[in-house]
Write an enzyme that holds these catalytic residues in place. Sequence first.
Site, PDB file in Angstrom:
ATOM      1  N   ASP A   1       6.887  -6.975   2.058  1.00  0.00           N
ATOM      2  CA  ASP A   1       5.791  -6.729   1.122  1.00  0.00           C
ATOM      3  C   ASP A   1       6.374  -6.950  -0.275  1.00  0.00           C
ATOM      4  O   ASP A   1       7.194  -6.161  -0.746  1.00  0.00           O
ATOM      5  CB  ASP A   1       5.276  -5.289   1.295  1.00  0.00           C
ATOM      6  CG  ASP A   1       4.150  -4.942   0.335  1.00  0.00           C
ATOM      7  OD1 ASP A   1       4.027  -5.601  -0.712  1.00  0.00           O
ATOM      8  OD2 ASP A   1       3.406  -3.982   0.623  1.00  0.00           O
TER       9      ASP A   1
ATOM     10  N   LYS B   1      -2.911  -6.600  -7.274  1.00  0.00           N
ATOM     11  CA  LYS B   1      -1.947  -6.257  -8.312  1.00  0.00           C
ATOM     12  C   LYS B   1      -1.600  -7.513  -9.133  1.00  0.00           C
ATOM     13  O   LYS B   1      -2.470  -8.036  -9.787  1.00  0.00           O
ATOM     14  CB  LYS B   1      -0.714  -5.618  -7.675  1.00  0.00           C
ATOM     15  CG  LYS B   1      -1.036  -4.613  -6.540  1.00  0.00           C
ATOM     16  CD  LYS B   1      -1.703  -3.346  -7.011  1.00  0.00           C
ATOM     17  CE  LYS B   1      -2.256  -2.466  -5.902  1.00  0.00           C
ATOM     18  NZ  LYS B   1      -1.339  -2.092  -4.834  1.00  0.00           N
TER      19      LYS B   1
ATOM     20  N   TYR C   1       4.607   1.876   0.671  1.00  0.00           N
ATOM     21  CA  TYR C   1       3.268   2.184   0.175  1.00  0.00           C
ATOM     22  C   TYR C   1       2.568   3.178   1.129  1.00  0.00           C
ATOM     23  O   TYR C   1       2.644   3.031   2.350  1.00  0.00           O
ATOM     24  CB  TYR C   1       2.476   0.871   0.087  1.00  0.00           C
ATOM     25  CG  TYR C   1       1.081   1.061  -0.401  1.00  0.00           C
ATOM     26  CD1 TYR C   1       0.819   1.332  -1.738  1.00  0.00           C
ATOM     27  CD2 TYR C   1      -0.005   0.979   0.474  1.00  0.00           C
ATOM     28  CE1 TYR C   1      -0.477   1.512  -2.187  1.00  0.00           C
ATOM     29  CE2 TYR C   1      -1.301   1.162   0.029  1.00  0.00           C
ATOM     30  CZ  TYR C   1      -1.525   1.427  -1.306  1.00  0.00           C
ATOM     31  OH  TYR C   1      -2.794   1.617  -1.751  1.00  0.00           O
TER      32      TYR C   1
ATOM     33  N   ARG D   1     -15.981 -15.949   8.096  1.00  0.00           N
ATOM     34  CA  ARG D   1     -14.852 -15.096   8.486  1.00  0.00           C
ATOM     35  C   ARG D   1     -13.700 -15.951   9.010  1.00  0.00           C
ATOM     36  O   ARG D   1     -12.534 -15.597   8.879  1.00  0.00           O
ATOM     37  CB  ARG D   1     -15.284 -14.041   9.516  1.00  0.00           C
ATOM     38  CG  ARG D   1     -14.128 -13.160  10.019  1.00  0.00           C
ATOM     39  CD  ARG D   1     -14.587 -11.832  10.614  1.00  0.00           C
ATOM     40  NE  ARG D   1     -15.754 -11.980  11.451  1.00  0.00           N
ATOM     41  CZ  ARG D   1     -15.741 -12.424  12.718  1.00  0.00           C
ATOM     42  NH1 ARG D   1     -14.604 -12.735  13.297  1.00  0.00           N
ATOM     43  NH2 ARG D   1     -16.864 -12.537  13.388  1.00  0.00           N
TER      44      ARG D   1
HETATM   45  C1  LIG Z   1      -1.443  -1.583  -3.502  1.00  0.00           C
HETATM   46  C2  LIG Z   1      -0.406  -1.868  -2.488  1.00  0.00           C
HETATM   47  C3  LIG Z   1      -0.730  -2.126  -1.153  1.00  0.00           C
HETATM   48  C4  LIG Z   1      -2.154  -2.047  -0.647  1.00  0.00           C
HETATM   49  O1  LIG Z   1      -2.938  -3.064  -1.171  1.00  0.00           O
HETATM   50  P1  LIG Z   1      -4.546  -2.938  -1.310  1.00  0.00           P
HETATM   51  O2  LIG Z   1      -4.904  -4.231  -1.950  1.00  0.00           O
HETATM   52  O3  LIG Z   1      -4.824  -1.739  -2.145  1.00  0.00           O
HETATM   53  O4  LIG Z   1      -5.069  -2.789   0.079  1.00  0.00           O
HETATM   54  C5  LIG Z   1       0.287  -2.444  -0.284  1.00  0.00           C
HETATM   55  N1  LIG Z   1       1.565  -2.482  -0.671  1.00  0.00           N
HETATM   56  C6  LIG Z   1       1.926  -2.234  -1.949  1.00  0.00           C
HETATM   57  C7  LIG Z   1       3.373  -2.298  -2.324  1.00  0.00           C
HETATM   58  C8  LIG Z   1       0.955  -1.921  -2.898  1.00  0.00           C
HETATM   59  O5  LIG Z   1       1.325  -1.651  -4.159  1.00  0.00           O
END
Ligand SMILES: *Cc1c(COP(=O)(O)O)cnc(C)c1O
Length: 442
Positions: free
Chosen positions: A226, A251, A154, A101
């Site tokens: 983000d 993603k 999100y 961890r």
């Molecule tokens: C999918 C997504 C998240 C969350 O990510 P996870 O890997 O599903 O926890 C956060 N911000 C954006 C813009 C996303 O598309």
Amino acid sequence: MIKDFNKPRPEGFRTGDRVWPSDLGRKRQAGPHMSFQVGEQHSHLNQANINTRAVHCGQYDDPLTGAVGTPIFQSSTFILNDESYDAIDEGRAREHFIYSRYGNPSQWSVQEKLASLEKAQSAMVFSSGMAAITSSVMSLMESGAHLITSRDIYGGTYHFFHEDLEQYGMNVSFVDLTDIEAIEAAITDKTKVLFFEAITNPLLKIAPIKDIVKLAKKYKLRTIIDATFASPMNLNALELGVDVVVHSASKYLNGHSDLIAGVAAGSRKLMDPIWGQMLKFGGSLDPHACFLLERGLKTFGLRLKAHNENAQALAEFLEQRDEIVKVYYPGLPSHPQHEMAKDILDGFSGMVSFEIKGGDKASALLTKTLKLPRLATSLGGVESLISLPHNTSQAALMKSQLREIGINDGLVRLSVGVEDIEDIKNDFIQAFEQLRTQGVLK
Ligand SMILES: *Cc1c(COP(=O)(O)O)cnc(C)c1O
């Protein structure tokens, strides 16, 4: 092994203290890197271009067997020795393998690759994008502090801000991220963090990052961006002066729709306390998932080039079609922030949204008549994915709230994959024909 308590301590070390990395007096090094352990440096790659860095940075070739590529270090714990005890005592636990961890060679490898892509001193992987976001935000906030963000973030992040931060005695303001004056007007003497998405979902608005950074400097605030939709191919947020960039690596970074992971990157000074926060929240990434992410990242440059090109071509194609009311894509001159997008971004990503004539009935039928895109939420995989914001990412909103944030009837969100663009276009042509036959395009 017996610990030698008489060994001289490095400068900045206060005897008797248990120091956390965040209050170390010593100079911070980039990393942690595997070179801390094995002495091998990747610095010759610092000047290399993105594909070279995506392939080579951070990769650890096993010196014992000569196997090429980072092994999966599937262990939860590491044999303790004097070095480990010293590392704990001296606040260098992030730089030594103790317990997975805290850190694991598979994590370090992929983190070094990610740090290189983001041009960051330090990067960290997490068990999800949400783990990256919650750990990063909580490490920069404190009780009574105020955060400014936008409503069209999100869903998971919105719920965390809206439901949890308030419970912890913090405050959040939701503003229109395209309105820099509204952002400035929301700043109070309690404001600590500006949190925005570089490209928003599903309308693909662009955060005015340069102006946001200026505000942050003026009022001494921290910025978290983000950049999931943009990816480090299209945006170097840290070079623009952002403090911390976060991603859902589920993603574009991983790119194969087969993994949940997150990333945060920035200066060592900020990443060390984020690491400390992750230790408490517990969202560390499993070694096997690190291997998958590192493997996915090797083709990052190639994939993103294809996503960018395909999305631009498809957006231009859709904008010409009678069946389509409106196309949202920052690479189109019709996008209201196209000029700013050209200034901030280097490529406009693979996300295209559009409104089809005939409203939600037509959009629902379109998702069924298209043969290539999979009907699924998420984005950034090699395969095209299609979804309807009104019943996925924005499903919690009422119709009036949907209209308020600009989500109109018939809105479709498409994550354009790396398939051949002619095949994607032909798929749309056959689907439009079917919709015409069925008389829903009114
Ligand atoms: C999918 C997504 C998240 C969350 O990510 P996870 O890997 O599903 O926890 C956060 N911000 C954006 C813009 C996303 O598309």
